[in-house]
Design a protein around this motif. Sequence first.
Motif, mmCIF file in Angstrom:
data_model
loop_
_atom_site.group_PDB
_atom_site.id
_atom_site.type_symbol
_atom_site.label_atom_id
_atom_site.label_comp_id
_atom_site.label_asym_id
_atom_site.label_seq_id
_atom_site.Cartn_x
_atom_site.Cartn_y
_atom_site.Cartn_z
ATOM 1 N N MET A 4 0.826 -1.191 0.000
ATOM 2 C CA MET A 4 0.000 0.000 0.000
ATOM 3 C C MET A 4 0.877 1.265 0.000
ATOM 4 O O MET A 4 0.581 2.227 -0.687
ATOM 5 N N GLU A 5 1.954 1.234 0.760
ATOM 6 C CA GLU A 5 2.857 2.379 0.841
ATOM 7 C C GLU A 5 3.481 2.672 -0.524
ATOM 8 O O GLU A 5 3.599 3.828 -0.924
ATOM 9 N N LYS A 6 3.857 1.628 -1.255
ATOM 10 C CA LYS A 6 4.427 1.784 -2.599
ATOM 11 C C LYS A 6 3.415 2.420 -3.539
ATOM 12 O O LYS A 6 3.743 3.320 -4.310
ATOM 13 N N LEU A 7 2.176 1.974 -3.480
ATOM 14 C CA LEU A 7 1.118 2.525 -4.325
ATOM 15 C C LEU A 7 0.902 4.004 -4.041
ATOM 16 O O LEU A 7 0.827 4.828 -4.962
ATOM 17 N N ILE A 8 0.828 4.368 -2.799
ATOM 18 C CA ILE A 8 0.640 5.775 -2.418
ATOM 19 C C ILE A 8 1.829 6.607 -2.886
ATOM 20 O O ILE A 8 1.660 7.709 -3.413
ATOM 21 N N SER A 9 3.036 6.070 -2.739
ATOM 22 C CA SER A 9 4.236 6.771 -3.186
ATOM 23 C C SER A 9 4.217 6.993 -4.701
ATOM 24 O O SER A 9 4.541 8.083 -5.182
ATOM 25 N N ASP A 10 3.819 5.977 -5.461
ATOM 26 C CA ASP A 10 3.741 6.098 -6.923
ATOM 27 C C ASP A 10 2.710 7.136 -7.350
ATOM 28 O O ASP A 10 2.954 7.943 -8.250
ATOM 29 N N VAL A 11 1.554 7.119 -6.723
ATOM 30 C CA VAL A 11 0.506 8.088 -7.047
ATOM 31 C C VAL A 11 0.964 9.494 -6.713
ATOM 32 O O VAL A 11 0.792 10.426 -7.502
ATOM 33 N N TYR A 12 1.579 9.676 -5.563
ATOM 34 C CA TYR A 12 2.081 10.989 -5.165
ATOM 35 C C TYR A 12 3.104 11.502 -6.168
ATOM 36 O O TYR A 12 3.070 12.663 -6.574
ATOM 37 N N GLU A 13 4.005 10.629 -6.607
ATOM 38 C CA GLU A 13 5.035 11.017 -7.572
ATOM 39 C C GLU A 13 4.407 11.465 -8.895
ATOM 40 O O GLU A 13 4.816 12.459 -9.477
ATOM 41 N N LYS A 14 3.404 10.753 -9.366
ATOM 42 C CA LYS A 14 2.741 11.123 -10.618
ATOM 43 C C LYS A 14 2.010 12.456 -10.486
ATOM 44 O O LYS A 14 1.941 13.224 -11.431
ATOM 45 N N LEU A 15 1.465 12.721 -9.325
ATOM 46 C CA LEU A 15 0.760 13.988 -9.117
ATOM 47 C C LEU A 15 1.724 15.165 -9.068
ATOM 48 O O LEU A 15 1.326 16.298 -9.324
ATOM 49 N N GLN A 16 2.995 14.924 -8.766
ATOM 50 C CA GLN A 16 3.983 15.983 -8.671
ATOM 51 C C GLN A 16 4.596 16.362 -10.014
ATOM 52 O O GLN A 16 5.336 17.322 -10.107
ATOM 53 N N ILE A 17 4.283 15.615 -11.072
ATOM 54 C CA ILE A 17 4.841 15.901 -12.390
ATOM 55 C C ILE A 17 4.355 17.265 -12.863
ATOM 56 O O ILE A 17 3.168 17.575 -12.804
ATOM 57 N N ASP A 18 5.282 18.077 -13.313
ATOM 58 C CA ASP A 18 4.958 19.402 -13.838
ATOM 59 C C ASP A 18 4.265 19.232 -15.184
ATOM 60 O O ASP A 18 4.845 18.729 -16.126
ATOM 61 N N ASP A 19 3.008 19.628 -15.268
ATOM 62 C CA ASP A 19 2.251 19.420 -16.496
ATOM 63 C C ASP A 19 2.129 20.709 -17.314
ATOM 64 O O ASP A 19 1.147 20.924 -18.001
ATOM 65 N N LYS A 20 3.139 21.544 -17.241
ATOM 66 C CA LYS A 20 3.146 22.814 -17.978
ATOM 67 C C LYS A 20 4.301 22.841 -18.967
ATOM 68 O O LYS A 20 5.337 22.221 -18.744
ATOM 69 N N PHE A 21 4.108 23.576 -20.050
ATOM 70 C CA PHE A 21 5.180 23.805 -21.012
ATOM 71 C C PHE A 21 5.401 25.304 -21.080
ATOM 72 O O PHE A 21 4.471 26.069 -21.340
ATOM 73 N N ALA A 22 6.623 25.735 -20.836
ATOM 74 C CA ALA A 22 6.942 27.163 -20.796
ATOM 75 C C ALA A 22 7.747 27.554 -22.033
ATOM 76 O O ALA A 22 8.616 26.816 -22.481
ATOM 77 N N PHE A 23 7.421 28.736 -22.569
ATOM 78 C CA PHE A 23 8.158 29.283 -23.699
ATOM 79 C C PHE A 23 7.928 30.779 -23.769
ATOM 80 O O PHE A 23 7.025 31.317 -23.134
#
Length: 86
Positions: A1-20
């Motif tokens: 369960m801890e691994k699953l929560i860690s994976d989900v948290y990591e995916k939520l932290q991905i920067d989903d913006k493109f700057a230019f």
Amino acid sequence: MEKLISDVYEKLQIDDKFAFKSNKTYYNISLNKIMYFMSKKRITNVYFVDKICTFYGKMNDVEINLRKKQVDFWRIHHSFWLIRGI
């Protein structure tokens, strides 16, 4: 369960913006709004549903930026990128 929560948290932290920068204006756009990129001689166009923005930069730099963000853009030609599902 801890691994699953860690994976989900990591995916939520991905920067989903493109700057230019285009015409002295800085943009920080959500990747969900970008349909695709197209480049010709270091002039890169960012295509949205309702508009196009242009900036000076190499497609290889766009590729590196997107790979770091771990988003699903596919390069279908040396001058084009396409997001998965479009």
